[in-house]
Design an enzyme around this catalytic site. Sequence first.
Site, PDB file in Angstrom:
ATOM      1  N   ARG A   1       1.017  -1.288   0.181  1.00 13.87           N
ATOM      2  CA  ARG A   1       0.134   0.095  -0.016  1.00 13.87           C
ATOM      3  C   ARG A   1       0.893   1.045   0.042  1.00 13.87           C
ATOM      4  NH1 ARG A   1      -2.503   0.628   6.160  1.00 13.87           N
ATOM      5  NH2 ARG A   1      -0.585   0.091   7.342  1.00 13.87           N
TER       6      ARG A   1
ATOM      7  N   ASP B   1      -6.393  -3.956   0.229  1.00 13.47           N
ATOM      8  CA  ASP B   1      -6.867  -3.107  -0.477  1.00 13.47           C
ATOM      9  C   ASP B   1      -6.049  -1.905  -0.964  1.00 13.47           C
ATOM     10  OD1 ASP B   1      -6.796  -1.565   1.714  1.00 13.47           O
ATOM     11  OD2 ASP B   1      -8.981  -1.643   2.151  1.00 13.47           O
TER      12      ASP B   1
ATOM     13  N   ARG C   1       5.197  10.344   2.812  1.00 14.69           N
ATOM     14  CA  ARG C   1       6.533   9.947   3.539  1.00 14.69           C
ATOM     15  C   ARG C   1       7.704  10.512   2.678  1.00 14.69           C
ATOM     16  NH1 ARG C   1       5.836   4.132   6.160  1.00 14.69           N
ATOM     17  NH2 ARG C   1       6.261   3.310   4.049  1.00 14.69           N
TER      18      ARG C   1
ATOM     19  N   ASP D   1      11.403  -7.009   7.452  1.00 15.69           N
ATOM     20  CA  ASP D   1      11.033  -6.092   6.361  1.00 15.69           C
ATOM     21  C   ASP D   1      10.571  -4.712   6.789  1.00 15.69           C
ATOM     22  OD1 ASP D   1       8.598  -7.833   7.338  1.00 15.69           O
ATOM     23  OD2 ASP D   1       7.607  -6.261   6.144  1.00 15.69           O
TER      24      ASP D   1
END
Length: 488
Positions: A90, A117, A168, A244
């Site tokens: 996402r 989603d 970000r 991760d």
Amino acid sequence: MAFTLSGDDVCQTTLPTPVPDPYWVAFSPSSAKLAGIPLDENEWPTDKAWLEVLSGNQLNAGGHHFSNPIATAYSGHQFGVWAGQLGDGRAILLGDIAGQELQLKGAGKTRFSRMGDGRAVLRSSIREFLCSEAMHALGIPTTRALSIIGSDLPVRRETMETAAVCARLAPSFIRVGHFEHFASLQNHARLKELADSLIQAHYPECLQAENPYLDLFKKICERNAKLVAQWQAVGFCHGVLNSDNISVLGLTIDYGPFGFLDHFQIDHICNHSDQGGRYAYHRQPQIMHWNMACLASAMIPLVELGCDEKEAQDQLRKALEEFPIIYAHTWQSLFRKKLGFTVEEDGDITLIERLLQAMHDSKVDFTSFFRRLGELKIDALINQISLRNDFVDRDAIEQWFSEYLARLKREGSNDLSRQISMNQVNPKYVLRNHLAQEAIELAQKKDFSEVAKLLNILSRPFDEQLEHEAYALAPPPNIDSIEVSCSS
């Protein structure tokens, strides 16, 4: 440095999915200046097109054209178990801006979304936005947050919520998981390409080393050892230290079920999903060390380029053994400063550990205790120290204060200079969960004023800010157990 590797085995051009009727929720002028975005007199972007770009609705603003947005593949260990291929499910990297990578979190599905989603919700976006900027103000390496764009687009999590996109910034979003990905595929050419690009952009000094890849590993370890020591010193719990989620630049990344300690518990678990307590506060250094071991395994083929396999493994193992040494040295230095010590004594660590044990036993508020400790006078009478009242075992803490004051006297500590220096390392304001929750609940009613107010307060965490005294207080007992999980 935008992610420079190409090909479907690494990344895929991914256009953000537009959201209907976007609106500003929050904006960080500090991050905007880092990105070189011109601001008006109210410190909002002069080019109104940034609203559309930062929501994922278009790719042009302020003279910038983000022509090749991508999502990248990575793999990793989640809760200690190999999870295989993961990736930016996402998050979409728009491209470079003023030496920073600009990434949108929650901008729609990517090839790596699996069953997700690709969206983020307002709740989680506010938490990430505020904590990113708060950590930066605390002097802790972190990704930055530029903005939150909201939309009334419905998104289902535990309940139906509304969508948000958090923008970000970071010099690079490369993770340990990127190295693990290519190592697991035994794609050594891609692994080398990744390491070479990282060295060129962020660790050029490694090129002077006898084995640049071994040196790269050492430097990544050093940064993350120091990072986790800084977390411990401010009582920050990340909550989901999967491999991760570990930056190879030593940045705090991927804010989800994080939490700052209120009433101190050494084994505090901030993530409701972490039922085994793998990522509890006291285990964070151990887990970061474990993640560096994962990186070491992934980098064996690279280090082998300068020697044979056994020697490569031995060198990486030896380098990995430096992690706890660097961590311990940094932790000890930070806690000495928190106590106002300017010189080292052999008994300091025992004194620090006894204090933390007493704080744990009495569930003393972590942030406010250290802040108030700076007000202590060196000639104080033990039975008049108000901090004693925070502790259940009065005799034990009085003995501790007696030894602490004697320790300060031995180094000739000055009350005023000590308080000034302690106030520069012991924040008065951190992003407590109940403060974030109050801001979220107002924002869900389209009142974003508390988000802006918290951003302002947390940008100056070491200042007194007497007008905001209530924001420095521990939460009342009735709201002390706010739960956050991986969906947060």
